[in-house]
Design a protein around this motif. Structure first.
Motif, PDB file in Angstrom:
ATOM      1  N   ILE A  74      10.537 -24.628  50.871  1.00  9.87           N
ATOM      2  CA  ILE A  74      11.537 -24.009  49.991  1.00  9.87           C
ATOM      3  C   ILE A  74      11.923 -25.023  48.926  1.00  9.87           C
ATOM      4  O   ILE A  74      12.517 -26.060  49.221  1.00  9.87           O
ATOM      5  CB  ILE A  74      12.774 -23.551  50.781  1.00  9.87           C
ATOM      6  CG1 ILE A  74      12.381 -22.494  51.820  1.00  9.87           C
ATOM      7  CG2 ILE A  74      13.836 -22.989  49.837  1.00  9.87           C
ATOM      8  CD1 ILE A  74      13.528 -22.042  52.708  1.00  9.87           C
ATOM      9  N   LEU A 100       8.217 -21.430  48.215  1.00 10.33           N
ATOM     10  CA  LEU A 100       9.208 -20.492  47.704  1.00 10.33           C
ATOM     11  C   LEU A 100      10.069 -21.219  46.679  1.00 10.33           C
ATOM     12  O   LEU A 100      10.798 -22.152  47.025  1.00 10.33           O
ATOM     13  CB  LEU A 100      10.091 -19.951  48.834  1.00 10.33           C
ATOM     14  CG  LEU A 100       9.383 -19.217  49.986  1.00 10.33           C
ATOM     15  CD1 LEU A 100      10.393 -18.823  51.055  1.00 10.33           C
ATOM     16  CD2 LEU A 100       8.647 -17.988  49.477  1.00 10.33           C
ATOM     17  N   ALA A 112      15.683 -17.844  48.985  1.00 13.21           N
ATOM     18  CA  ALA A 112      15.669 -17.935  50.445  1.00 13.21           C
ATOM     19  C   ALA A 112      16.986 -17.401  50.996  1.00 13.21           C
ATOM     20  O   ALA A 112      18.060 -17.836  50.579  1.00 13.21           O
ATOM     21  CB  ALA A 112      15.451 -19.375  50.875  1.00 13.21           C
ATOM     22  N   LYS A 113      16.902 -16.465  51.938  1.00 13.36           N
ATOM     23  CA  LYS A 113      18.100 -15.793  52.451  1.00 13.36           C
ATOM     24  C   LYS A 113      18.523 -16.307  53.831  1.00 13.36           C
ATOM     25  O   LYS A 113      19.690 -16.590  54.063  1.00 13.36           O
ATOM     26  CB  LYS A 113      17.858 -14.285  52.514  1.00 13.36           C
ATOM     27  CG  LYS A 113      17.349 -13.664  51.212  1.00 13.36           C
ATOM     28  CD  LYS A 113      18.394 -13.664  50.128  1.00 13.36           C
ATOM     29  CE  LYS A 113      19.427 -12.589  50.361  1.00 13.36           C
ATOM     30  NZ  LYS A 113      20.361 -12.480  49.209  1.00 13.36           N
ATOM     31  N   TYR A 142      13.160 -14.006  52.492  1.00  6.41           N
ATOM     32  CA  TYR A 142      13.451 -14.335  51.099  1.00  6.41           C
ATOM     33  C   TYR A 142      13.433 -13.059  50.273  1.00  6.41           C
ATOM     34  O   TYR A 142      12.929 -12.008  50.721  1.00  6.41           O
ATOM     35  CB  TYR A 142      12.424 -15.332  50.553  1.00  6.41           C
ATOM     36  CG  TYR A 142      11.028 -14.794  50.448  1.00  6.41           C
ATOM     37  CD1 TYR A 142      10.549 -14.229  49.260  1.00  6.41           C
ATOM     38  CD2 TYR A 142      10.170 -14.837  51.543  1.00  6.41           C
ATOM     39  CE1 TYR A 142       9.273 -13.727  49.161  1.00  6.41           C
ATOM     40  CE2 TYR A 142       8.885 -14.327  51.461  1.00  6.41           C
ATOM     41  CZ  TYR A 142       8.430 -13.775  50.268  1.00  6.41           C
ATOM     42  OH  TYR A 142       7.164 -13.259  50.179  1.00  6.41           O
ATOM     43  N   GLU A 168      13.322  -7.806  49.840  1.00  6.55           N
ATOM     44  CA  GLU A 168      13.230  -8.829  50.879  1.00  6.55           C
ATOM     45  C   GLU A 168      11.883  -8.798  51.598  1.00  6.55           C
ATOM     46  O   GLU A 168      11.296  -7.735  51.812  1.00  6.55           O
ATOM     47  CB  GLU A 168      14.364  -8.677  51.892  1.00  6.55           C
ATOM     48  CG  GLU A 168      15.733  -9.023  51.334  1.00  6.55           C
ATOM     49  CD  GLU A 168      16.799  -9.143  52.421  1.00  6.55           C
ATOM     50  OE1 GLU A 168      16.477  -8.873  53.607  1.00  6.55           O
ATOM     51  OE2 GLU A 168      17.942  -9.525  52.095  1.00  6.55           O
TER      52      GLU A 168
END
Length: 475
Positions: A189, A212, A247-248, A261, A267
């Motif tokens: 990430i 990401l 990024a979640k 993400y 998503e």
């Protein structure tokens, strides 16, 4: 409380800025006390950052070359890697050797090293507690120093984002450098310097890597056509690069981690052995007790300093990652020397225009001074001249003909070079020459008349200058 010990120059932090400042201060006649909370000197860069990461990058290159011997007509049978031995080599032969060298230099310069955590009591006093006990500030342990001058070189630490606490299989770059085995699936990430470098390293070592990146491109601080060369090679290695990705959250078990993400609100979830978060670093200034001094911070938690590194407190200076500017070890080296010189009354000053920026991606990127857009923003009318490595015999013989060298120079009779950009094989080694060119204000004729040996990777520097003069040779 124990008696107050009087000190001449105290330095907080033994990273690149701190240990170089200590050596220079000693050379200038100051009696130096260096406070470091870790067990080793050298800071993040030498122990868990730029130096060990380059070792892993080199191991990846060697493995790729061994597997691809057929390109050179060499028969190679399934090259394999013993990653435990790679990690042992990285630690013992690279990191330990370099930290040992720094220790020797500090000892040679009679620098007194004190292990512990530092907290300011005032603009002239400092309390040093045993590492990990700073929050208790016991009067029974630790030491109190009264100093004539002090340099803060406290460095920085990784930023942790919501949903990705550094634990287990969610790791920072330090964890990324210390993996016990090469992951089959690896999520990174953040596609900045560190993320791109380690993504490329692990892809070379055999991992399938997914990057990401929250912005529209990896390496957003570099010019688009330079990044495209790196992107092409990452994709050749099988790396998936997903941009504009936020990024979640993450979920993990004993064997894997899943990362959710979002791109344009949609998503997705991917699974890997490890997830490394490299979205940036924060200055380590929160727990120094700066509120008990006149030292001021900016909105990013960085210490405000003048051109010599002096803070708002007359006898306190600051260098490295904890002050504004790029978090680069060589920038910290220079700032450390500047601050140490200023304390001794030297007319030193920091000038950041010619500080080179290098990314050890594959291929490497190096820049100095202004790019074309930055020069125009400064009101400088410029032209550019670019020479491709495809026209360089040494690059072709290395089977690395991708990339180029570009000069940004003034659109006038002087043709002064205000910036330089390079992407290609081993361009990190030419960054010093490019820095001299920009720092000394050379023009394209100066460079064109500088004979470069043949065949070398530095020849495109001279070739780009020839192009700027209107007399291209190998193009």
């Amino acid at each position: 409380m124990a008696d107050v010990e009087k000190k001449d120059t105290v330095i907080i932090g033994a990273g690149p800025g701190g240990y170089v400042a200590a050596i220079r201060a000693s050379e200038l006649g100051q009696k130096v006390t260096l406070v470091e909370h870790a067990d080793t000197v050298g800071g993040v860069c030498l122990n868990v950052g730029c130096v060990p990461s380059k070792a892993l990058i080199q191991a990846g290159h060697r493995l790729e070359q061994a597997k691809d011997g057929a390109t050179y007509g060499i028969s190679t049978n399934d090259a394999k890697i013993d990653f435990a031995k790679t990690q042992e080599w990285k630690q013992k032969k690279v990191v330990d050797r370099m930290t040992g060298g720094v220790n020797m230099l500090l000892k040679k310069h009679h620098v007194d090293i004190v292990k512990g955590d530092a907290v300011f009591l005032s603009d002239t006093q400092l309390r040093v507690m045993p590492t990990g006990e700073k929050q208790f500030m016991s009067t029974d342990t630790g030491s109190t120093f009264e100093f004539n001058n002090l340099i803060i070189a406290s460095g920085s630490h990784p930023i942790e984002i919501p949903g990705f606490k550094f634990e287990g299989r969610v790791i920072d770059s330090t964890g990324g450098l210390a993996l016990p085995q090469i992951p089959k699936e690896f999520i990174v990430i953040g596609g900045g310097y560190v993320g791109t470098e380690l993504a490329g390293a692990y892809a070379s070592l055999g991992a399938h890597v997914t990057i990401l990146e929250g912005t529209k491109s990896i390496l957003p601080n570099f010019t688009k056509d330079m990044v495209s060369v790196v992107l092409k090679n990452l994709k050749k290695k099988g790396v998936d690069v997903i941009t504009s990705a936020m990024a979640k959250s993450s979920k993990q078990d004993d064997n894997s981690v899943s990362v959710t993400y979002a791109v344009d609100g949609k998503e997705s979830t991917i699974k890997a052995d490890y997830c490394m978060v490299t979205v940036g670093r924060k200055p380590s200034t929160d727990d120094l007790g700066l509120e008990y001094t006149k030292v001021k911070l900016n909105d990013h938690g960085q210490i405000k300093v003048d051109v010599q590194g002096r803070t708002d407190s007359e006898h306190i200076w600051a260098v490295g990652d904890c002050v504004p500017g790029a978090a680069l070890a060589h920038k910290a080296f220079f700032e450390g020397k500047t601050a140490a010189g200023a304390i001794s009354g030297k007319k030193t000053a920091n000038d950041y225009v010619s500080v080179p920026a290098v990314c050890f991606s594959d291929p490497e990127i190096a820049t100095v001074g202004y790019n074309e857009a930055e020069a125009k923003d400064k009101g400088i009318k410029v032209k550019t001249a670019k020479f491709p490595f495809a026209g360089n015999a040494r690059a072709v013989s290395l089977d690395a003909p991708e990339g180029f060298v570009r000069f940004i120079y003034t659109d006038d009779d002087n043709k002064n070079i205000v910036g330089a950009e390079a992407v290609g094989p081993e361009v990190s080694t030419m960054a010093g020459e490019l820095s001299i060119i920009v720092n000394d204000g050379l023009n394209v004729e100066d460079v064109a008349l500088t004979i470069h040996p043949h065949p070398t990777l530095n020849e495109p520097i001279q070739e780009a200058a020839d192009i700027a003069l209107g007399f291209p040779t190998h193009l």
